[in-house]
Design an enzyme around this catalytic site. Structure first.
Site, short mmCIF file in Angstrom:
data_model
loop_
_atom_site.label_atom_id
_atom_site.label_comp_id
_atom_site.label_asym_id
_atom_site.label_seq_id
_atom_site.Cartn_x
_atom_site.Cartn_y
_atom_site.Cartn_z
CD GLU A 202 2.52 -5.57 -5.26
OE1 GLU A 202 2.96 -6.67 -5.21
OE2 GLU A 202 1.22 -5.16 -5.11
CE LYS A 263 3.10 -9.55 -3.01
NZ LYS A 263 2.27 -9.11 -4.10
CB CYS A 318 -0.32 -6.32 -2.28
SG CYS A 318 -2.04 -6.29 -3.15
#
Length: 451
Positions: A202, A263, A318
């Protein structure tokens, strides 16, 4: 959080403490009922359910199951998921509390004390024994997979530490190009297997390759050097003016981008600003967040071609690791391999690094899937389906590796039932609290199971 400011950490502690104040109140209520250790454990799950969702989508990284990855109770993760293991850990603690209160009021030599000591000991032995047995079973030879992919994991490193690591975006992308060149050099010398695709973390580019020709060329050069697709973590502009998205781009050396994922779970005050119009004038430091990020709405699956075959790559980014719905949705949408892209650069040198890796291990055990992790500057690595760390990198270094990820399609009971278990246990705790509120009040005394 102190790297962003001590006041930020203090504010977050205050917000989270409100939930545990509520837990304290709930425990004081349910201990009036028979069987209160079970109901108290339900209250623990209920509070985790709440703070994993509110405010601003929740901060669910502190669930007690994540602290149990190296205990026998982690063996239950494929069966009951994170919520179920949180319940079991809390139950063990509440049983010990029940026993201590009993011995304080009754003594060990009484029939009640002996009986309850035996009950607690039997339950704890059963939990530990069953969990240990399940963990041993999970380390036995693995079932055959439907093939495998060789995945190259690149950790390019970033200049600076803490909040200063948010800058120098072009250097970060160049670092990942350089480490990709180093990885492919080793592969062509026969030192590591040739990867079927390369995984970048990311924010491996914070500049939209569709808006910046230099970044686009850097990504294209990396793909051409690799000779295989690269899964790039990028910040892309849009969909509206002043908006952006945290995106995974599947970049083929011949065709460019062929798939993408946005995301879904964004970091409040890190990737988006709640109440932006009201707070920005009051807290100018929030301007460092930049454009407002917009969450994706589709599961993290990318149907792509890799290793000469069609495959579905599952991606978790994440902060998303803490969200059951996102992780389970990725698996249920058909992910055959599972990868994690993360940018931990802001939190280098803090406990966040190991905390996230522990959560990733819990997810590997829960899903019974191998996971490859790529981060900007640590911890990257490989976790097998029993939660064992196979490879890992060091912090603040450039590194790369190649790992084999088996292609799997089966789903564990946890992925299928844990969401319902999570809700059910939370509701049970709430109903127990409501039940005690309907009972007539009595003078203060010890919990009912001790009286």
């Amino acid at each position: 959080m102190h790297v962003l400011g001590v006041w930020v950490a203090a504010l977050l502690v205050l917000v989270e403490a409100l939930f545990f104040a509520g837990l304290g109140a709930a425990l004081s209520l349910v201990t009036r009922l028979r069987g209160w250790p079970v109901l108290a454990a339900c209250c623990w799950v209920g509070v985790e359910y709440a703070y994993s969702r509110v405010p601003f989508g929740g901060f669910g990284w502190t669930r007690i199951a994540y602290a149990a990855v190296d205990t026998p109770l982690a063996g239950f993760l494929p069966l009951v998921g994170v919520a179920g293991v949180s319940f079991l850990v809390a139950l063990a603690g509440q049983l010990v509390a029940w026993l201590v209160l009993t011995l304080r009021h009754r003594g060990l030599t009484t029939a009640v004390g002996i009986r309850r000591l035996a009950v607690v000991a039997a339950v704890l032995v059963l939990l530990v024994g069953a969990g240990a047995g399940l963990r041993q079973w999970q380390t036995d030879p693995q079932p055959e997979a439907a093939g495998e992919l060789q995945v190259g994991v690149v950790q390019g490193n970033v200049p600076g530490r803490g909040i200063e690591a948010l800058g120098r975006a072009r250097t970060v992308t160049t670092n990942h190009l350089a480490e990709t060149v180093a990885l492919m050099t080793r592969a062509r010398l026969g030192l590591v297997p040739v990867p079927d695709f390369v995984l970048w973390p990311e924010n491996s580019t914070d500049i939209d390759p569709y808006r910046d020709p230099v970044t686009r060329q850097t990504v294209q050069n990396a793909a051409e050097v690799a000779g295989v697709p690269i899964m790039v973590g990028a910040v892309t502009q849009g969909p509206g003016a002043g908006e952006r998205q945290i995106t995974a781009l599947w970049w083929d050396p011949d065709r460019g981008e062929t798939a993408r994922y946005h995301k879904q779970n964004l970091v409040p005050f890190g990737e988006w600003i709640p109440l932006r119009k009201q707070l920005l004038p009051l807290l100018p430091i929030l301007s460092k967040v930049g454009a407002q990020s917009v969450p994706g709405t589709e599961p993290g699956v990318l149907p792509v071609q890799a290793g000469g075959r069609d495959v579905v790559v599952g991606d978790v980014m994440c902060f998303e690791l803490a969200y059951d719905r996102t992780v389970y949705g990725t698996l249920r949408a058909g992910a055959e391999v599972l990868v994690v892209q993360s940018n931990n650069a802001t939190y280098g040198g803090t406990g966040q690094i190991e905390q996230q890796f522990a959560i990733t291990r819990a997810r590997a055990m829960e899903a019974r899937r191998e996971i490859a992790v790529a981060t900007t500057n640590s911890v990257s690595g490989v976790i097998d389906r029993s939660g064992r760390v196979v490879q890992r990198t060091n912090e603040f270094t450039a590194a790369s590796l190649v790992t084999a990820l088996p292609l799997r399609s089966s789903l564990t009971p946890a992925v299928l039932v844990a969401p319902w278990l999570d809700r059910g246990l939370a509701v049970a705790g709430l109903l127990a609290c409501l039940l005690t509120l309907r009972q007539p009040r009595h003078r203060h005394s010890a919990p009912s199971e001790v009286r």
